[in-house]
Structure formats: structure tokens, C-alpha cells
Design a protein around this motif. Structure first.
Motif, PDB file in Angstrom:
ATOM      1  N   ALA A 150     -32.508 -26.432   9.140  1.00 55.36           N
ATOM      2  CA  ALA A 150     -31.915 -25.092   9.000  1.00 55.36           C
ATOM      3  C   ALA A 150     -30.393 -25.077   8.942  1.00 55.36           C
ATOM      4  CB  ALA A 150     -32.401 -24.199  10.138  1.00 55.36           C
ATOM      5  N   GLY A 151     -29.756 -26.219   8.690  1.00 52.49           N
ATOM      6  CA  GLY A 151     -28.297 -26.225   8.614  1.00 52.49           C
ATOM      7  C   GLY A 151     -27.810 -25.965   7.198  1.00 52.49           C
ATOM      8  N   GLY A 152     -27.438 -24.759   6.890  1.00 52.47           N
ATOM      9  CA  GLY A 152     -26.916 -24.437   5.558  1.00 52.47           C
ATOM     10  C   GLY A 152     -28.003 -23.955   4.613  1.00 52.47           C
ATOM     11  N   LYS A 153     -27.548 -23.466   3.448  1.00 43.76           N
ATOM     12  CA  LYS A 153     -28.481 -22.859   2.497  1.00 43.76           C
ATOM     13  C   LYS A 153     -29.360 -23.879   1.793  1.00 43.76           C
ATOM     14  CE  LYS A 153     -26.340 -18.578   1.191  1.00 43.76           C
ATOM     15  NZ  LYS A 153     -25.907 -17.785   0.037  1.00 43.76           N
ATOM     16  N   ALA A 154     -28.911 -25.156   1.768  1.00 39.72           N
ATOM     17  CA  ALA A 154     -29.714 -26.178   1.114  1.00 39.72           C
ATOM     18  C   ALA A 154     -30.757 -26.765   2.064  1.00 39.72           C
ATOM     19  CB  ALA A 154     -28.806 -27.287   0.570  1.00 39.72           C
ATOM     20  N   SER A 155     -30.780 -26.325   3.303  1.00 39.82           N
ATOM     21  CA  SER A 155     -31.737 -26.866   4.275  1.00 39.82           C
ATOM     22  C   SER A 155     -33.156 -26.412   3.931  1.00 39.82           C
ATOM     23  CB  SER A 155     -31.368 -26.395   5.679  1.00 39.82           C
ATOM     24  OG  SER A 155     -31.515 -24.985   5.767  1.00 39.82           O
ATOM     25  N   ARG A 156     -34.129 -27.130   4.464  1.00 43.18           N
ATOM     26  CA  ARG A 156     -35.533 -26.889   4.086  1.00 43.18           C
ATOM     27  C   ARG A 156     -36.004 -25.471   4.412  1.00 43.18           C
ATOM     28  NH1 ARG A 156     -38.649 -32.354   6.161  1.00 43.18           N
ATOM     29  NH2 ARG A 156     -37.368 -33.841   4.978  1.00 43.18           N
ATOM     30  N   LEU A 157     -35.796 -25.041   5.656  1.00 43.10           N
ATOM     31  CA  LEU A 157     -36.331 -23.731   6.049  1.00 43.10           C
ATOM     32  C   LEU A 157     -35.588 -22.614   5.328  1.00 43.10           C
ATOM     33  CD1 LEU A 157     -36.854 -24.182   9.920  1.00 43.10           C
ATOM     34  CD2 LEU A 157     -38.578 -24.217   8.112  1.00 43.10           C
ATOM     35  N   ALA A 216     -45.866 -20.894   8.132  1.00 45.37           N
ATOM     36  CA  ALA A 216     -44.963 -21.533   7.172  1.00 45.37           C
ATOM     37  C   ALA A 216     -43.986 -22.480   7.893  1.00 45.37           C
ATOM     38  CB  ALA A 216     -44.200 -20.468   6.391  1.00 45.37           C
ATOM     39  N   ILE A 217     -43.501 -22.076   9.067  1.00 48.60           N
ATOM     40  CA  ILE A 217     -42.601 -22.963   9.823  1.00 48.60           C
ATOM     41  C   ILE A 217     -43.356 -24.206  10.268  1.00 48.60           C
ATOM     42  CG2 ILE A 217     -41.214 -23.187  11.933  1.00 48.60           C
ATOM     43  CD1 ILE A 217     -40.645 -20.170  11.695  1.00 48.60           C
ATOM     44  N   GLU A 234     -45.777 -25.681   8.862  1.00 47.58           N
ATOM     45  CA  GLU A 234     -45.932 -26.624   7.748  1.00 47.58           C
ATOM     46  C   GLU A 234     -44.711 -27.547   7.651  1.00 47.58           C
ATOM     47  OE1 GLU A 234     -46.400 -24.254   4.198  1.00 47.58           O
ATOM     48  OE2 GLU A 234     -48.112 -23.171   5.092  1.00 47.58           O
ATOM     49  N   HIS A 235     -43.534 -26.959   7.811  1.00 49.61           N
ATOM     50  CA  HIS A 235     -42.310 -27.759   7.710  1.00 49.61           C
ATOM     51  C   HIS A 235     -42.177 -28.731   8.883  1.00 49.61           C
ATOM     52  CE1 HIS A 235     -40.385 -26.152   4.124  1.00 49.61           C
ATOM     53  NE2 HIS A 235     -40.871 -24.963   4.464  1.00 49.61           N
ATOM     54  N   LEU A 236     -42.578 -28.288  10.077  1.00 48.07           N
ATOM     55  CA  LEU A 236     -42.479 -29.183  11.235  1.00 48.07           C
ATOM     56  C   LEU A 236     -43.470 -30.337  11.082  1.00 48.07           C
ATOM     57  CD1 LEU A 236     -42.042 -26.522  14.067  1.00 48.07           C
ATOM     58  CD2 LEU A 236     -40.281 -27.955  13.016  1.00 48.07           C
ATOM     59  N   ALA A 237     -44.629 -30.020  10.557  1.00 45.51           N
ATOM     60  CA  ALA A 237     -45.619 -31.074  10.331  1.00 45.51           C
ATOM     61  C   ALA A 237     -45.103 -32.054   9.275  1.00 45.51           C
ATOM     62  CB  ALA A 237     -46.952 -30.461   9.891  1.00 45.51           C
ATOM     63  N   ALA A 238     -44.476 -31.539   8.234  1.00 46.88           N
ATOM     64  CA  ALA A 238     -43.941 -32.407   7.177  1.00 46.88           C
ATOM     65  C   ALA A 238     -42.856 -33.323   7.742  1.00 46.88           C
ATOM     66  CB  ALA A 238     -43.374 -31.562   6.037  1.00 46.88           C
ATOM     67  N   ALA A 239     -42.047 -32.809   8.662  1.00 44.32           N
ATOM     68  CA  ALA A 239     -40.988 -33.639   9.257  1.00 44.32           C
ATOM     69  C   ALA A 239     -41.586 -34.792  10.052  1.00 44.32           C
ATOM     70  CB  ALA A 239     -40.091 -32.783  10.145  1.00 44.32           C
ATOM     71  N   ALA A 240     -42.774 -34.564  10.630  1.00 44.02           N
ATOM     72  CA  ALA A 240     -43.434 -35.622  11.399  1.00 44.02           C
ATOM     73  C   ALA A 240     -44.188 -36.583  10.481  1.00 44.02           C
ATOM     74  CB  ALA A 240     -44.390 -34.994  12.420  1.00 44.02           C
ATOM     75  N   ASP A 241     -44.623 -36.088   9.321  1.00 47.67           N
ATOM     76  CA  ASP A 241     -45.473 -36.904   8.443  1.00 47.67           C
ATOM     77  C   ASP A 241     -44.709 -37.785   7.461  1.00 47.67           C
ATOM     78  OD1 ASP A 241     -47.618 -35.846   9.667  1.00 47.67           O
ATOM     79  OD2 ASP A 241     -48.059 -34.335   8.126  1.00 47.67           O
ATOM     80  N   THR A 242     -43.582 -37.281   6.963  1.00 52.18           N
ATOM     81  CA  THR A 242     -42.856 -38.048   5.943  1.00 52.18           C
ATOM     82  C   THR A 242     -41.377 -38.141   6.304  1.00 52.18           C
ATOM     83  OG1 THR A 242     -42.737 -35.967   4.732  1.00 52.18           O
ATOM     84  CG2 THR A 242     -44.288 -37.602   3.890  1.00 52.18           C
TER      85      THR A 242
END
Lengths: 449, 453
Positions: A282-289, A334-335, A337-345
Motif C-alpha cells: 500500500a505504499g504509493g499509487k503503484a502499490s498492489r492494494l 479482496a484484501i 486475496e492479496h495477502l494470500a498472494a504475498a505468502a504464495d509468490t
């Protein structure tokens, strides 16, 4: 575009001393402007309170501006502002700090003020002053917490995240009840236990002669008797046994979701991995969330993520405010999903490069002012006795790789070990949509319930 | 070593006089004025390109248009999507943002100085070639509508809106910068494009740069990057005049609120008024620092509040003079009375020499504090650029402070402060407030949230 190579921060000139009474002194000379920052950390905060006495460390901080043996009520600010200085203090779970930035010509004035309240506070304390500050703090609590939208949410999150006996489970500002109950005896006891030179770090940053500064500090602080020395930090609380979930209603228009996790303590390598990951998310507009939830799917009006630098253990947070019409469970999924993705890849190298550069820029920007530099030096000395980490922290951020971020996410950001809170609008608070107004919702989103 | 006498404060050493660092001002061929200040202690560069239009340029039934247009600048250009802009600048650890205030609209960027060229290229593209793509306009509209909704929850924002509406009425400062629910829905893309097209010009624009740069090289790069901006005559801004001021009370109802947000004030002079230095000094005594009269009265004497402040707000036109605080619900009437009395006392009674001296020393002493960071320096230079101040404005201001005596201060304050013309805004539980505040003037009660259908 070529990805920029890492830029090393220049080392800060640091000198260390220790007085016979245990006071640690850090000197950092920078004569760019005729200013000096004086920064004093006491290694005590709301972690040293107990239930029934919450908010006391902070109320006590207010009392430190009420005068001491040789300084009258409110004269602390009067002396500081009278020479064109700025001053304040703040209280946190693990520490309380007091600081002033003065024209360089008034260094001695600042040392006189700080040493008077470290060594000679109690003669200045009266029941009347305590009463006024009690009212001021109650209004501070109303202003920051009770009269703010979502104001009570943070307290509830920490209450969910820690067991009731852990000192991080109650708010630094305390409850109204406990603030109302504080006595002058509490002031005396807290002072003699925690406000001792061997539980403090003094940092001077700016335009001064180091030899002369050491002499002055000896002169003003040397005669203050030592206390019982530093105390152990409260024990870490392990991760939650399950997920703890709660819902609050508040005077708000948009629902908000809070997720919180306990993580390794500030200073551990994993803590820095957590901080990096919060920027990836979530840091900046280019961040994932931000890109996905705010910009593309428009499920969130805003989103934030951060790791907090606490001592017993750290904590990792994600906070997201829903767009109008988006139910919290849709945003929450939706959040997740992103946390799971951070743990998976593992994170992509370009993402890591982006957050490393972001942290580097933030570091340079932050350390422009003497007061922030002094505060960071006091912080690193108080927690780790290592002021030189002011530059090695940045090196740690540059070293940590995608694998470490992934390890952190899979170990610590588990949905079955976290605190989760929804803040939802009370039914009577909703603004009526204008008749015939276009729907604010994104047509691509699944229909909200 | 002699024994330490703690009974009185040590006397200070001689002060080092502080001057504003030198900078270069140059008119570029495109027609805009560039200000460059080299500050090479930090490997960063901070830049801001400002246009003279602002929230004050909003058409009467299109409040929020200028801020809407300004925010859209960073949402995509003719050659870059909003996502590309964010990725390009953030991959370098930089930041870029656009927005409008009450005196200018601006695009700002900060990058590591090694990335100056990319930063400047992005800044100029965003400031010159916005695309206003349909999808971005609608996305931005949804975001602003949600923001408007969110502000319904914020007592401070509600107080600010009610104060502006009461003090400025239909004049340019009377609406919210963000606009409101109906104006935000009404603004059409063609209006956005027309507003921008009429104002896409380097005339009266400025570029302010502070940081780790070489001035000559910077000016040459800016000359190249901004050559395409054009130098057409922009539309005349609306006349910035405040309506006649009168005493009144506005209560915004928040039933059950834990505290009341309070604002007291009236329209004041523009930033470039010749009395600025005296006003800054008067305000410092009234509510500009912790030890000022209003804070010591409301906080330290009465315990009504966590803090109370005042300011003459900087604007091109008649910006507000206001006092702001949040007080316990049962103390609103007493706090209002104390505030009005403090304004009257400052206006009508001469300030004692010691208090005056303290104010002067404070303002001169804290000045270098604000010059430590690039953003602090940028803000100061921006003041010179936007309000058309002289290059030596700050040095003269610091000098002038030492010449102000109680007589001159009082003459100036009598002209600019008037408690009889102050509006009192209270955002809290209206039930008790409306009757308690009636003695200060005619009361108008507003609802904080539109009634549910």
C-alpha cells in the motif's frame, strides 16, 4: 528505463558518552543552520501502566510542562518560545519523549529546563495543576478519539490483538475513567520509578561545540541521582490462537476494515521485511492494494498498511475504507486475496526496487530536520543502544530479498491468527442519495448486497 | 567550577543572524518565472509548477471544478496513462501529485537528485498535456463524491465549510474547494476540458525548484521541458472581495457528539498586504504559539480544550482571520466569550513591552527552523512566487519585526480585527448550543448530514 542502483546514505557523525549516573548522551554535530535540537527519551510509556491506571504515562507527560523547582507553571514553553524555539513531548507504548529545537545560542537554556524537570520536578506539582491537565487530556481524548469518525477503532483493534493483561491491549491515552482517577501520589510514584537518568537517553543535534556540550550536560545532569536502571521490556505476546473478529457501529458514512497481526519486534530483521511488505502492498499509487482496490476495482476509497515499531513485539496493519455501496466482506475478501498472494509468490524485483527507493527517499527527506535526526538517534539508543543503526537500518532495507518478504507473509500474515474489525455506519447516519443521481458504484463490480 | 545556580535561566550566547538563502529568479522563454534555490545537503530535489488559477476560479454553480481539474492532471497525459505515471515516478522512489488550493493550482514532484531529468520530464508532461480521459474523469468523480460523503463525518471539515459559507457567502471563497454533492455530479467533461484549455498557458505560472541541483543546468532543463506550454492570455480571475461582515452564529447539529468544534473569525486582508508583518506579530500574541493568550486562557487556565489557535490565513484575496479549537460541550458559550474577549483585548489595549518582545523574538528565532528541509524552503519560495512578493521579502520581514512598537501594532490591529463582525461556528449537539450561543448573535442551525429519504 534503467533501474537505479542503490545509493548509500552518508554516515552521520555521532559521538557517545555516558554519565556516572547512567544517563546516555548522543552528540551529532551539523552546523548548517544556527540551531540545536535537544531530545530526551525516557524508556517508559503506557507499557508501564496497569489496568485501572491506564493513560497515566501520558497524563504525566502533560505534568512535565507544569513546572519544576526552578521553573514556574507554563514557563517551560515561555522560556523556549521566548528565544524562538519550539518544544513538545509525546507518549507511546514503550517510551516518552521531550524535545525542543532552539537557536544554537540557547543550548544551555534547554539543558537547564530538561535537567530541572528530571532532577527537581516534584516541588512544582500541585493538585490544582493535575486537575487542569486532567481536563486538558480529557479534551485531547475527545478531540482525537471520541469525536473523530472511526476514532474508537484503533483501541478496539489493539484490544483484540493482545490478551487483556498485556500492556499493549489498552490505549496510550487511557480511558476517561482512569484519567479521572489519577492522583498526585501516582505522579510522585511514576516520577521516582521511571524518570531517572539511567532510564533516559539525551541526544543533541545541531550547531554546537561537542567538548563544551559534554561539559554542560555534566554540569546540569551529573548531580541527578541514578535510579534502579533500565527494566526489561514486557514479554512478547505470541500470535493469536485464532481469528478475533468484531464489528462496531459509528457515526460514519463508509465502512472501514482493520486487519492486525502480531509480528517480530522492531529491530529484528523480519520487522524490516514486514515494513517493506507494507510498502509493496500500500505504499504509493503503484502499490498492489492501491492499484487494484482503489484504482481498478474501486472497492476502496483509500487503503493503508504499516508495521509499527514496538518493542515487545511489532504489529502489522492493513486499513481500508470501502467505496459507497461496497459491503465490508467484499472488500475484505479482496484484501485477503492479496495477502494470500504475498505468502504464495515472491514479490517481483521491480516492485522491491520501487519500495527500496521509496524508503531511501523517505529516509533522506525525514533526516533533513535536526529534530527528526535527534529523535531517531534517541530511539535507536533507547531500544538497542546502537545510534549508529541510523544508517545500517537503511542497509538492512536494501539487503532484504523477495524470499524474506514471502517467508514473513506466510509465517505472520495468517487469516487464522489475526484481529479483524469492521466499523460500519449506524443506520441513522447514512446520507440519502439524491433522487435520480447516477450510481456511484463501478459497473464491473459484483452487485453489492 | 562554580556551584551551579539553577534559580534562573542561563543567559544565551550572542545570536547568529539568519538570512533567507539566496536563490535565482529567471523568466523563461515560455513566459513562466523560475525560482531555483540550491540546497545540496540532501540528495533530493523538490519541484512545484504553479498556475494562478485556484478554487477561487470556480464558476458559481460549479464549485469544486478547479480542484477537480487540478487532480486530473496526474491522472493521465496524451502519452502516458495514470498508471504509467505512478509507476514511472514511484519506481525511482519519487512522488508526484497535483491539486488546487485557494491561491494556485500546482503539480509537485520530489525525486532523488540523480533522477532529476525523469522527474522534470514527468512534471512537465503532467502539467502541460493532461488527457482528461473519460474513464479517468468518471473515476475521479466517484472518488470526489465519496470524499464529500466522508467529510460529512468529520467535525473539523464541517466547521470549515460552515465558516466559509457564512463569512464569504456567494463570493469566491464561500464554497468548499472540493465542491459538493450536486456540483460534483453536474460538472461535465466538456466543462473540465474548456476550463483547462482556457488556462493552459505559461503566463503568470511559476516553477519553484529547491534541492541538490546546479542552477544553470536546472534553468536550461526547465527551459527545454516547458517550452510547449504556450503563452496565451489566461482568463481574468473573478474579483476577490468579501461581502460585508457581521456578527452571527452558525450551529451545525451533531446530536450526541462528544465535543464541539468551534471557529470564530471574519474576512481578513490578502497575503501581500503591507501590514503582513504586524499582523503576524499580533497573531503570535493572540493565538499563534503555545504561550499565546487564547491557548493559555482556554487550555491552561480553564481546561476547556486540548488546544486553541488563531491565524490570518494566506490567500491572494481577503483570506480568513480565524480562531479554531475543539471544546467540551458544556464550555462552548464560555469559550466563545473568552475568545471574543481576547480578540477585543488585543484590539483595544496596548500590548506590554515584554509580551511584544517575546513575540518578536519568537518569530525571528523560529524562522530558520522552517528552512531546514527542502519542503520548508519550497513553501517559502512559493509564497514569493504566488503572492508576488519581493525577492528580499523574508529578510526585510525579519528586519521589520524589530522596529514594531506597541503603538504601531495597535493601529494595525484596530484596522484588521473586529470581534463585533466575527462569525461564530459551533459543530456539536445543537439542542443546548443554539440557545446558549444566542447572546452572541442571530443563530442559524444546520444539519450535519442530509436527512435520510
Amino acid at each position: 528505463m534503467p533501474i537505479a542502483t542503490a545509493l548509500a546514505p552518508p554516515p552521520l557523525e555521532i559521538e557517545r558518552h555516558r554519565l556516572a549516573n547512567g544517563l546516555r548522551l548522543v552528540l551529532h554535530r551539523d552546523a548548517s543552520l544556527p540551531l540545536v535540537a535537544i531530545n530526551l527519551w525516557y524508556h517508559t510509556g503506557s507499557k508501564n501502566e496497569r489496568r485501572g491506571k491506564t493513560g497515566f504515562a501520558h497524563l504525566f507527560e502533560h505534568m512535565l510542562f507544569q513546572g519544576s523547582a526552578h521553573v514556574g507553571a507554563n514557563e517551560h514553553f515561555r522560556w523556549v518560545q521566548g528565544v524562538g524555539g519550539v518544544a513538545n513531548g509525546s507518549t507511546w507504548y514503550d517510551r516518552t519523549n521531550y524535545y525542543e529545537t532552539l537557536p544554537a545560542s540557547s543550548l544551555e537554556l534547554g539543558l537547564w529546563l530538561e535537567s530541572d524537570r528530571m532532577g527537581f520536578l516534584l516541588p512544582g506539582m500541585t493538585a490544582e495543576k493535575l486537575e487542569t491537565q486532567r481536563q486538558v487530556v480529557m479534551n485531547e481524548r475527545r478531540q482525537r478519539v471520541d469525536n473523530q469518525p472511526y476514532g474508537r477503532a484503533a483501541e478496539r483493534v489493539w484490544e483484540l490483538l493482545f490478551p487483556p493483561e498485556h500492556p499493549y491491549s489498552w490505549p496510550v491515552i487511557g480511558t476517561m475513567e482512569d484519567i479521572a482517577a489519577a492522583t498526585l501520589d501516582d505522579v510522585r510514584e511514576f516520577f521516582s520509578t521511571w524518570y531517572v537518568p539511567d532510564n533516559a537517553v539525551l541526544t543533541l543535534a545541531g550547531d554546537f561545540d561537542p567538548g563544551q556540550a559534554v561539559e554542560l550536560v555534566e554540569r546540569y545532569f551529573g548531580e541527578i541521582p541514578a535510579g534502579r536502571g533500565p527494566r526489561p521490556a514486557p514479554t512478547a505476546s505470541g500470535r493469536l490462537a485464532g481469528e478475533r473478529f468484531d464489528r462496531l457501529t459509528d457515526r460514519v458514512q463508509l465502512p472501514r476494515i482493520y486487519l492486525a497481526y502480531t509480528i517480530p519486534a522492531y529491530g529484528k530483521r523480519e520487522w524490516y521485511a514486514a515494513d517493506l511488505l507494507s510498502h509493496v502492498l500500500a505504499g504509493g499509487k503503484a502499490s498492489r492494494l492501491h492499484r487494484d482496490l482503489v484504482h481498478e476495482r474501486e472497492l476502496a476509497q483509500s487503503v493503508a498498511s504499516y508495521a509499527l515499531p514496538t518493542e515487545a513485539c511489532g504489529s502489522f496493519h492493513v486499513v481500508a475504507t470501502a467505496k459507497p455501496g461496497v459491503p465490508p466482506d467484499v472488500l475484505g475478501r479482496a484484501i485477503d486475496e492479496h495477502l494470500a498472494a504475498a505468502a504464495d509468490t515472491p514479490a517481483h524485483e521491480t516492485e522491491l526496487e520501487r519500495v527500496r527507493n521509496r524508503i531511501l527517499t523517505g529516509y533522506f527527506a525525514e533526516l533533513q530536520t535536526l529534530d527528526r535526526r535527534a529523535d531517531l538517534l534517541s530511539q535507536l539508543t533507547t531500544y538497542f543502544d546502537r545510534p549508529e543503526d541510523v544508517t545500517s537500518e537503511i542497509e538492512t532495507y536494501q539487503e532484504i530479498d523477495a524470499g524474506e518478504l514471502q517467508d514473513f507473509a506466510s509465517r505472520s500474515l495468517r487469516p487464522d491468527h489475526r484481529a479483524r474489525l469492521w466499523v460500519e455506519p449506524a443506520a441513522s447516519e447514512l446520507a440519502a442519495p439524491e433522487p435520480g443521481a447516477p450510481k456511484v458504484a463501478d459497473p464491473r463490480r459484483e452487485a453489492p448486497g | 567550577m562554580t556551584a551551579l545556580d539553577r534559580s534562573r535561566p542561563p543567559s544565551p550566547l550572542a545570536d547568529v543572524p539568519c538570512r533567507f538563502p539566496s536563490f535565482r529568479r529567471e523568466r523563461l522563454a515560455a513566459g513562466l518565472t523560475a525560482y531555483v534555490l540550491e540546497q545540496r545537503r540532501t540528495p533530493l530535489v523538490s519541484m512545484r509548477l504553479s498556475y494562478p488559477w485556484s478554487g477561487a476560479s470556480d464558476p458559481p454553480d460549479r464549485s469544486g471544478l478547479a480542484a477537480f481539474v487540478a487532480s486530473l492532471l496526474e491522472d493521465g497525459t496524451t502519452t502516458r496513462s495514470s498508471r504509467q505515471i505512478a509507476e514511472e515516478i514511484e519506481s525511482l522512489g519519487g512522488s508526484l501529485g497535483s491539486g488546487a488550493g485557494w491561491s494556485s493550482a500546482a503539480v509537485s514532484a520530489r525525486v532523488l537528485s540523480r533522477d532529476l531529468d525523469t522527474g522534470l520530464e514527468l512534471l512537465s508532461d503532467v502539467a502541460s498535456n493532461p488527457a482528461f480521459a473519460e474513464a479517468e474523469v468518471e473515476r475521479q468523480r466517484r472518488e470526489r463524491l465519496a470524499e464529500w460523503l466522508r467529510r460529512r463525518d468529520q467535525p473539523g471539515a464541517l466547521a470549515e465549510e460552515a465558516f466559509s459559507a457564512a463569512v464569504y457567502g456567494a463570493s469566491p471563497y464561500g464554497h468548499s474547494l472540493l465542491g459538493d454533492d450536486s456540483s460534483l455530479r453536474a460538472i461535465r467533461r466538456e466543462e473540465i476540458v474548456r476550463f483547462w484549455t482556457e488556462r493552459r498557458t505559461a503566463r503568470d505560472a511559476s516553477l519553484v525548484v529547491v534541492g541538490d541541483v546546479d542552477t544553470d543546468r536546472m534553468l536550461a532543463a526547465a527551459e527545454r521541458a516547458l517550452a510547449g506550454l504556450g503563452s496565451a492570455e489566461p482568463p481574468q480571475p473573478p474579483p476577490l472581495v468579501a461581502p460585508p461582515q457581521r456578527r452571527r452564529v452558525v450551529v451545525v447539529d451533531r446530536p450526541g457528539a462528544a465535543q464541539t468544534e468551534l471557529r470564530v473569525g471574519h474576512a481578513g486582508p490578502p497575503r501581500n498586504h503591507p501590514d503582513h508583518t504586524e499582523l503576524l506579530l499580533g497573531n503570535t500574541i493572540l493565538g499563534g504559539k503555545f504561550t499565546s493568550r487564547i491557548n493559555l486562557n482556554l487550555r491552561e487556565r480553564h481546561g476547556f480544550t486540548y488546544g486553541a489557535h488563531s491565524a490570518f490565513v494566506d490567500r491572494r484575496g481577503p483570506g480568513p482571520f480565524l480562531v479554531w479549537t475543539a471544546v467540551a460541550n458544556q464550555a462552548v458559550a464560555r469559550a466563545s466569550e473568552e475568545i471574543l474577549a481576547e480578540i477585543a483585548r488585543l484590539r483595544d489595549e496596548p500590548v506590554e513591552a515584554a509580551e511584544l518582545e517575546e513575540g518578536i523574538r519568537y518569530l525571528r528565532g523560529v524562522f530558520p527552523y522552517g528552512l531546514q528541509s527542502q519542503s520548508g524552503l519550497l513553501g517559502r519560495l512559493e509564497e514569493i512566487a504566488v503572492y508576488g512578493l519581493d525577492d528580499d521579502h523574508f529578510d526585510r520581514h525579519l528586519e521589520e519585526l524589530t522596529t514594531i512598537g506597541p503603538g504601531r501594532l495597535r493601529r494595525v490591529l484596530r484596522e484588521h480585527l473586529d470581534p463585533e463582525k466575527a462569525t461564530v461556528v459551533a459543530v456539536g449537539p445543537a439542542g443546548a448550543l443554539a440557545s446558549e450561543l444566542a447572546r452572541f448573535g442571530p443563530v442559524q442551525v444546520l444539519k450535519s448530514v442530509p436527512a435520510a429519504a
